[in-house]
Design a protein around this motif. Structure first.
Motif, PDB file in Angstrom:
ATOM      1  N   GLU A  64     -10.987   7.123 -21.909  1.00  0.00           N
ATOM      2  CA  GLU A  64      -9.669   5.768 -21.464  1.00  0.00           C
ATOM      3  C   GLU A  64      -9.114   6.344 -20.441  1.00  0.00           C
ATOM      4  OE1 GLU A  64      -8.208   3.696 -24.670  1.00  0.00           O
ATOM      5  OE2 GLU A  64      -9.903   4.302 -26.058  1.00  0.00           O
ATOM      6  N   ALA A  65      -8.530   5.711 -19.546  1.00  0.00           N
ATOM      7  CA  ALA A  65      -7.876   5.878 -18.261  1.00  0.00           C
ATOM      8  C   ALA A  65      -6.237   4.933 -18.547  1.00  0.00           C
ATOM      9  CB  ALA A  65      -8.590   5.609 -16.484  1.00  0.00           C
ATOM     10  N   PRO A  66      -5.554   6.875 -18.427  1.00  0.00           N
ATOM     11  CA  PRO A  66      -3.651   6.293 -19.043  1.00  0.00           C
ATOM     12  C   PRO A  66      -3.594   5.146 -18.218  1.00  0.00           C
ATOM     13  CG  PRO A  66      -4.134   7.885 -17.936  1.00  0.00           C
ATOM     14  CD  PRO A  66      -5.554   8.252 -18.165  1.00  0.00           C
ATOM     15  N   ILE A  67      -4.197   4.763 -16.640  1.00  0.00           N
ATOM     16  CA  ILE A  67      -3.722   4.697 -15.603  1.00  0.00           C
ATOM     17  C   ILE A  67      -4.450   4.291 -15.256  1.00  0.00           C
ATOM     18  CG2 ILE A  67      -2.538   6.516 -14.166  1.00  0.00           C
ATOM     19  CD1 ILE A  67      -0.165   4.391 -13.585  1.00  0.00           C
ATOM     20  N   ASN A  68      -4.876   2.480 -13.502  1.00  0.00           N
ATOM     21  CA  ASN A  68      -5.891   2.304 -13.045  1.00  0.00           C
ATOM     22  C   ASN A  68      -5.515   3.279 -11.916  1.00  0.00           C
ATOM     23  OD1 ASN A  68      -7.587   1.332 -11.763  1.00  0.00           O
ATOM     24  ND2 ASN A  68      -7.421  -0.476 -12.111  1.00  0.00           N
ATOM     25  N   LYS A  69      -5.638   4.214 -11.260  1.00  0.00           N
ATOM     26  CA  LYS A  69      -5.284   4.354  -9.592  1.00  0.00           C
ATOM     27  C   LYS A  69      -6.564   4.452  -8.985  1.00  0.00           C
ATOM     28  CE  LYS A  69      -2.950   8.965  -9.907  1.00  0.00           C
ATOM     29  NZ  LYS A  69      -3.230  10.090 -10.169  1.00  0.00           N
ATOM     30  N   GLY A  70      -7.534   3.443  -9.623  1.00  0.00           N
ATOM     31  CA  GLY A  70      -9.004   3.082  -8.008  1.00  0.00           C
ATOM     32  C   GLY A  70     -10.316   4.420  -9.044  1.00  0.00           C
ATOM     33  N   TYR A  71     -11.203   3.815  -7.672  1.00  0.00           N
ATOM     34  CA  TYR A  71     -12.474   4.781  -7.870  1.00  0.00           C
ATOM     35  C   TYR A  71     -12.531   5.509  -8.405  1.00  0.00           C
ATOM     36  CZ  TYR A  71     -17.447   5.530  -7.017  1.00  0.00           C
ATOM     37  OH  TYR A  71     -18.787   6.227  -5.908  1.00  0.00           O
ATOM     38  N   ALA A  72     -11.939   6.475  -7.268  1.00  0.00           N
ATOM     39  CA  ALA A  72     -12.070   7.749  -7.261  1.00  0.00           C
ATOM     40  C   ALA A  72     -11.831   8.313  -8.575  1.00  0.00           C
ATOM     41  CB  ALA A  72     -11.647   8.439  -5.880  1.00  0.00           C
ATOM     42  N   ALA A  73     -10.218   7.893  -8.602  1.00  0.00           N
ATOM     43  CA  ALA A  73      -9.494   8.675  -9.875  1.00  0.00           C
ATOM     44  C   ALA A  73      -9.868   8.486 -11.216  1.00  0.00           C
ATOM     45  CB  ALA A  73      -8.226   8.345 -10.233  1.00  0.00           C
ATOM     46  N   GLY A  74     -10.799   7.636 -11.573  1.00  0.00           N
ATOM     47  CA  GLY A  74     -11.804   7.301 -12.694  1.00  0.00           C
ATOM     48  C   GLY A  74     -12.519   8.156 -12.405  1.00  0.00           C
ATOM     49  N   GLY A 286      -2.244   1.265   6.681  1.00  0.00           N
ATOM     50  CA  GLY A 286      -3.786   2.490   6.414  1.00  0.00           C
ATOM     51  C   GLY A 286      -2.618   3.858   7.640  1.00  0.00           C
ATOM     52  N   ILE A 287      -1.640   3.660   8.423  1.00  0.00           N
ATOM     53  CA  ILE A 287      -1.667   4.673   9.325  1.00  0.00           C
ATOM     54  C   ILE A 287       0.128   5.459   8.366  1.00  0.00           C
ATOM     55  CG2 ILE A 287       0.564   4.418  10.853  1.00  0.00           C
ATOM     56  CD1 ILE A 287      -2.029   4.720  11.976  1.00  0.00           C
ATOM     57  N   THR A 288       0.409   4.366   7.424  1.00  0.00           N
ATOM     58  CA  THR A 288       1.438   4.356   6.446  1.00  0.00           C
ATOM     59  C   THR A 288       1.089   5.459   5.313  1.00  0.00           C
ATOM     60  OG1 THR A 288       1.860   2.774   5.555  1.00  0.00           O
ATOM     61  CG2 THR A 288       3.188   3.444   7.403  1.00  0.00           C
ATOM     62  N   GLY A 289       0.002   4.377   4.993  1.00  0.00           N
ATOM     63  CA  GLY A 289      -0.539   5.170   3.304  1.00  0.00           C
ATOM     64  C   GLY A 289       0.085   3.835   2.177  1.00  0.00           C
ATOM     65  N   ILE A 290       0.701   3.427   2.313  1.00  0.00           N
ATOM     66  CA  ILE A 290       1.456   1.978   1.370  1.00  0.00           C
ATOM     67  C   ILE A 290      -0.044   1.143   0.574  1.00  0.00           C
ATOM     68  CG2 ILE A 290       2.437  -0.545   1.677  1.00  0.00           C
ATOM     69  CD1 ILE A 290       4.149   0.965   3.768  1.00  0.00           C
ATOM     70  N   ASN A 291       0.147   0.678  -0.287  1.00  0.00           N
ATOM     71  CA  ASN A 291      -1.329   0.547  -1.225  1.00  0.00           C
ATOM     72  C   ASN A 291      -0.646  -1.308  -1.512  1.00  0.00           C
ATOM     73  OD1 ASN A 291      -2.578  -0.782  -2.215  1.00  0.00           O
ATOM     74  ND2 ASN A 291      -3.204   1.113  -4.164  1.00  0.00           N
ATOM     75  N   ARG A 292      -0.442  -2.309  -1.001  1.00  0.00           N
ATOM     76  CA  ARG A 292      -0.007  -3.555  -1.364  1.00  0.00           C
ATOM     77  C   ARG A 292      -0.428  -3.433  -3.109  1.00  0.00           C
ATOM     78  NH1 ARG A 292       2.737  -5.562   3.057  1.00  0.00           N
ATOM     79  NH2 ARG A 292       2.670  -5.164   5.252  1.00  0.00           N
ATOM     80  N   TYR A 293      -1.635  -3.252  -3.396  1.00  0.00           N
ATOM     81  CA  TYR A 293      -1.874  -3.476  -4.390  1.00  0.00           C
ATOM     82  C   TYR A 293      -2.085  -2.283  -5.352  1.00  0.00           C
ATOM     83  CZ  TYR A 293      -5.061  -7.188  -2.567  1.00  0.00           C
ATOM     84  OH  TYR A 293      -5.257  -8.374  -1.807  1.00  0.00           O
ATOM     85  N   GLN A 294      -0.827  -1.890  -5.189  1.00  0.00           N
ATOM     86  CA  GLN A 294      -0.380  -1.401  -6.529  1.00  0.00           C
ATOM     87  C   GLN A 294       0.289  -1.670  -7.860  1.00  0.00           C
ATOM     88  OE1 GLN A 294       0.841   2.427  -4.488  1.00  0.00           O
ATOM     89  NE2 GLN A 294       1.092   3.474  -6.245  1.00  0.00           N
ATOM     90  N   TYR A 295       0.174  -2.481  -8.037  1.00  0.00           N
ATOM     91  CA  TYR A 295       0.393  -3.404  -9.309  1.00  0.00           C
ATOM     92  C   TYR A 295       0.034  -3.043 -10.408  1.00  0.00           C
ATOM     93  CZ  TYR A 295      -2.307  -7.449  -7.604  1.00  0.00           C
ATOM     94  OH  TYR A 295      -2.797  -7.481  -7.378  1.00  0.00           O
ATOM     95  N   LEU A 296      -2.023  -2.446  -9.685  1.00  0.00           N
ATOM     96  CA  LEU A 296      -2.891  -2.623 -10.257  1.00  0.00           C
ATOM     97  C   LEU A 296      -3.042  -1.206 -10.809  1.00  0.00           C
ATOM     98  CD1 LEU A 296      -5.318  -3.764  -8.069  1.00  0.00           C
ATOM     99  CD2 LEU A 296      -4.464  -5.095  -9.816  1.00  0.00           C
ATOM    100  N   GLN A 297      -1.853  -0.227 -10.645  1.00  0.00           N
ATOM    101  CA  GLN A 297      -2.134   1.369 -11.334  1.00  0.00           C
ATOM    102  C   GLN A 297      -1.195   1.060 -12.648  1.00  0.00           C
ATOM    103  OE1 GLN A 297      -1.474   4.519  -8.313  1.00  0.00           O
ATOM    104  NE2 GLN A 297      -3.077   3.040  -7.511  1.00  0.00           N
ATOM    105  N   LYS A 298      -1.074  -0.071 -13.150  1.00  0.00           N
ATOM    106  CA  LYS A 298       0.068  -0.113 -14.398  1.00  0.00           C
ATOM    107  C   LYS A 298      -0.869   0.048 -15.786  1.00  0.00           C
ATOM    108  CE  LYS A 298       3.174  -3.058 -11.779  1.00  0.00           C
ATOM    109  NZ  LYS A 298       4.179  -3.971 -12.019  1.00  0.00           N
TER     110      LYS A 298
END
Length: 298
Positions: A64-74, A286-298
């Protein structure tokens, strides 16, 4: 009798227990006789955990992943779990894939025969129309960030059984040497979704290995059921991560050509697409690395 190399088969789940359990049951039918199944739940918000646990065999591993950090992290959670357990190969498999019973034996055999191969993938066919090819690997034009999927939408009968050299194989199914991961590192986690396998394959090629599709092996891919649950998610990460990918992996010339092309595309979208200004946001993120779906990583 010679013991075959040990393979860790890693399947990632997020709010899709039906496909994951179906995939799990299907993997068990493979003819290969030395593999370990690892199911990763990427912090689902439904009843995935209870359903999947009820379907597991005692020999199968569940994380069980403690947080959703995306496809790669999982997927990297599964790789880390098995790296210390004398694992020879890692098979990254989407949960919406059905495998041919011989796929793993074919892929491993080809890797044994060809030490220069770092990552291989099977022929990916459509789940509903099994005579139609989705991809046999892809070639990337770094000037424009365009990926051409080889043999896309061709009938299976027209694809000759061979090893096709390419720039990357799709993340729906890929087999990677353990020693290659030790050398180049885990799947890049900065993307969250899309393009992580592109960069991973690029790093493997830079390390001197080849990437190839072994068309004799086959899997059947349903499509992005999990991704489609969230409106706008796919488009956002496809464009944002395209910018990240070219910026990190292209030459100076590639980056300059791509910069001109993408900014022109953004202005064209602003003029002719509804809410076309959103593409400037994708570019900036993409240039700055901002992720507007950061809320998914809760």
């Amino acid at each position: 009798m010679m013991i075959k190399p040990r393979v860790a088969v890693i399947v990632l789940n997020y709010n899709n227990p039906t496909d994951t359990i179906s995939c799990l049951q299907n993997i068990r039918t493979t003819n290969y006789d030395n593999f370990q199944i690892i199911i990763i739940d990427n912090h689902s918000t439904d009843d995935s955990i209870s359903q999947i646990k009820a379907a597991l065999l005692p020999s199968e591993i569940f994380i069980e992943a403690p947080i959703n950090k995306g496809y790669a992290a999982g997927n990297n959670l599964g790789i880390r779990e098995m790296q210390s357990q004398e694992t020879d190969y890692f098979c990254i498999l989407n949960n919406d894939v059905e495998v041919d019973p011989n796929f793993l034996d074919i892929l491993v055999t080809k890797m044994i025969e060809n030490p220069d191969l770092g990552i291989v993938g099977p022929k990916i066919c459509d789940f509903d129309n099994r005579n139609l090819v989705q991809s046999t690997g892809s070639i990337v034009n770094m000037n424009f960030g365009r990926a051409t999927e080889l043999n896309k939408n061709r009938p299976v009968s027209e694809v000759v059984s061979e090893v096709i050299s390419c720039d990357y194989v799709g993340g729906a199914c890929m087999l990677v040497r353990s020693k290659v991961i030790d050398q180049v590192g885990l799947i890049p986690e900065d993307y969250f979704l899309f393009y992580e396998e592109n960069e991973w394959c690029a790093k493997v090629k830079q390390a001197g290995y080849q990437i190839a599709c072994v068309t004799e092996a086959t899997v059947y891919h349903k499509g992005s059921h999990t991704i489609n649950q969230i409106s706008g998610l796919s488009e956002y990460f496809m464009y944002r991560n395209l910018v990240i990918f070219v910026n990190r992996n292209g030459s100076f010339k590639n980056r300059m050509i791509f910069l001109t092309y993408f900014i022109g595309f953004c202005f064209k979208s602003l003029l002719f697409k509804k809410h076309g200004g959103r593409f400037f946001r994708y570019f900036w993120d993409g240039i700055t690395g901002i992720n507007r779906y950061q809320y998914l990583q809760k």
